[in-house]
Write an enzyme that holds these catalytic residues in place. Structure first.
Site: not given
Length: 174
Positions: A26, A32, A67, A69, A87, A112, A114
């Site tokens: 980041h 990613h 959200c 990874h 979460e 970010e 992504e």
């Protein structure tokens, strides 16, 4: 570093290239793999949550159910189920809707970049959000969300505002 602090660097075709520690990726703004989970209930209301204020970026902003990874070696959908449970304290069947790529720089200098896999699920049960991740949450009518994004876009995460219109199309709401 433990493997769960690492994320998967990818190319524009979402082919894995390497792994890297999450914060470093980041800081450098490297592309990613990521995912975003959207949840609706049987009344066609969408679950939103307000990110905990201490999050490394976008703290206090409203966004989709979860959200994150996938970890190295973890399938994207498996990671989506894992994070939904971690979460929001529940899990449900998920359907992959689409992918998109975005690049956003934040006030703290983090970036970010992504390749985001977007999933949709339907859920009407009880949940137990993780207070370390979630400050507030609730189901909101889609027209109300659209009006809030239009009138106060600064209250929402960058990726949510990008993905939301396409999610609405998949729900037949656009």
């Amino acid at each position: 570093m433990t493997p769960n602090n690492h994320i998967i660097l990818v190319n524009e075709q979402d082919e894995a290239l390497a792994t890297m520690e999450k914060l470093e990726a980041h800081q450098k703004g490297l592309l990613h793999r990521a995912f975003s989970v959207f949840i609706i209930n049987s009344r066609q209301e969408m679950l939103l949550h307000q990110r905990a204020s201490h999050k490394y970026h976008s703290g206090g902003l409203w966004t989709n159910a979860c959200c994150s990874h996938p970890m190295p070696g973890e399938e994207v959908e498996q990671a989506a189920h894992r994070r939904l449970q971690e979460e929001m304290g529940f899990d449900c069947p998920l359907q992959k809707l689409f992918t998109f790529t975005y690049h956003a720089t934040f006030d703290n200098g983090l970036i970010e970049h992504e390749y985001d896999h977007v999933f949709l699920g339907t859920f009407d049960g009880s949940m137990a959000p993780n207070a370390e991740e979630v400050e507030a949450h609730g189901f909101f009518a889609l027209p109300d969300i659209s009006a809030l994004i239009r009138d106060t876009p600064e209250r929402f995460t960058y990726w949510f505002k990008m993905a939301y219109p396409t999610v609405l199309e998949h729900l037949g709401q656009r």
